[in-house]
Design a protein around this motif. Structure first.
Motif, PDB file in Angstrom:
ATOM      1  N   ALA A  67       1.416   3.850  -3.289  1.00 27.35           N
ATOM      2  CA  ALA A  67       0.928   5.286  -3.094  1.00 27.35           C
ATOM      3  C   ALA A  67       2.024   6.249  -3.393  1.00 27.35           C
ATOM      4  O   ALA A  67       1.677   7.188  -4.031  1.00 27.35           O
TER       5      ALA A  67
ATOM      6  N   ALA B 260       0.799  -1.229  -0.079  1.00 30.15           N
ATOM      7  CA  ALA B 260       0.005  -0.019   0.019  1.00 30.15           C
ATOM      8  C   ALA B 260       0.776   1.230  -0.005  1.00 30.15           C
ATOM      9  O   ALA B 260       0.796   2.197  -0.726  1.00 30.15           O
ATOM     10  N   ARG B 261       1.973   1.162   0.914  1.00 21.95           N
ATOM     11  CA  ARG B 261       2.763   2.310   0.815  1.00 21.95           C
ATOM     12  C   ARG B 261       3.799   2.509  -0.267  1.00 21.95           C
ATOM     13  O   ARG B 261       3.680   3.758  -0.848  1.00 21.95           O
TER      14      ARG B 261
ATOM     15  N   SER C 238       0.516   9.683  -4.339  1.00 19.23           N
ATOM     16  CA  SER C 238      -0.464   9.912  -3.211  1.00 19.23           C
ATOM     17  C   SER C 238       0.412  10.418  -2.126  1.00 19.23           C
ATOM     18  O   SER C 238      -0.141  11.175  -1.013  1.00 19.23           O
ATOM     19  N   LEU C 239       1.459   9.962  -2.021  1.00 12.82           N
ATOM     20  CA  LEU C 239       2.421  10.314  -0.862  1.00 12.82           C
ATOM     21  C   LEU C 239       3.817  11.190  -1.382  1.00 12.82           C
ATOM     22  O   LEU C 239       4.281  10.938  -2.568  1.00 12.82           O
TER      23      LEU C 239
ATOM     24  N   ASP D 102       1.995   6.176  -7.107  1.00 12.76           N
ATOM     25  CA  ASP D 102       0.796   7.088  -7.843  1.00 12.76           C
ATOM     26  C   ASP D 102       0.949   8.423  -7.342  1.00 12.76           C
ATOM     27  O   ASP D 102       0.076   9.105  -7.709  1.00 12.76           O
TER      28      ASP D 102
END
Length: 147
Positions: A52, A48-49, A57-58, A55
């Motif tokens: 992210a 998930a990290r 997102s982080l 993508d």
């Protein structure tokens, strides 16, 4: 200024045992290189990290190195390794399997799945600190990283 102090490295530690994670964090903190160590508790959280970050997102860059335990709940290290290697955005990240397992099957599966290295995690404190220093020396001092 030496490369060790001039360059900052991101490491993702995927480790379900809080005691092992804390000792590994302490070993990196005592090391020669400037490392930001992010810790996740299992393979599902690791993916998930990583996804992210990939993508956008982080707002952090992908890790320079993933330290991956094998035996974890929800998603084991072999599954995480397979997912990393199957994703074009993640496939070039060096993944070092860092496990207490010395089983030939685990070692063969890890390398067959695309592990960059396999290190048996020492069970004593001095051995762990020495192993982490060797990992830092190789990956951040000698090897050329893809990014």
């Amino acid at each position: 200024m030496s490369r060790a102090r001039a360059t900052h490295f991101n490491v993702l530690l995927v480790e379900d045992d809080p005691g092992d994670a804390n000792l590994t964090k302490a070993a990196f903190a005592a090391g020669t290189f400037s490392c930001r160590l992010d810790h996740v508790l299992d393979g599902a959280e690791a993916m998930a990290r990583l996804l992210a970050i990939a993508d956008g997102s982080l707002d952090v860059r992908l890790p320079d190195l993933v330290l991956l335990d094998l035996n974890m709940p929800r998603k084991n290290g072999h599954q995480v390794l397979a997912e990393i290697r199957a994703d074009d955005r993640l496939k070039d990240i060096p993944v070092l399997v860092f496990s207490t397992s010395s089983a030939k099957r685990d070692i063969a599966l890890a390398y067959g799945g695309g592990a960059s290295s396999f290190v048996i995690k020492p069970v004593d404190l001095d051995g762990l600190f020495a192993a982490v220093q060797s990992i830092e020396d190789y990956w951040f001092g000698l090897a050329q990283l893809p990014r």
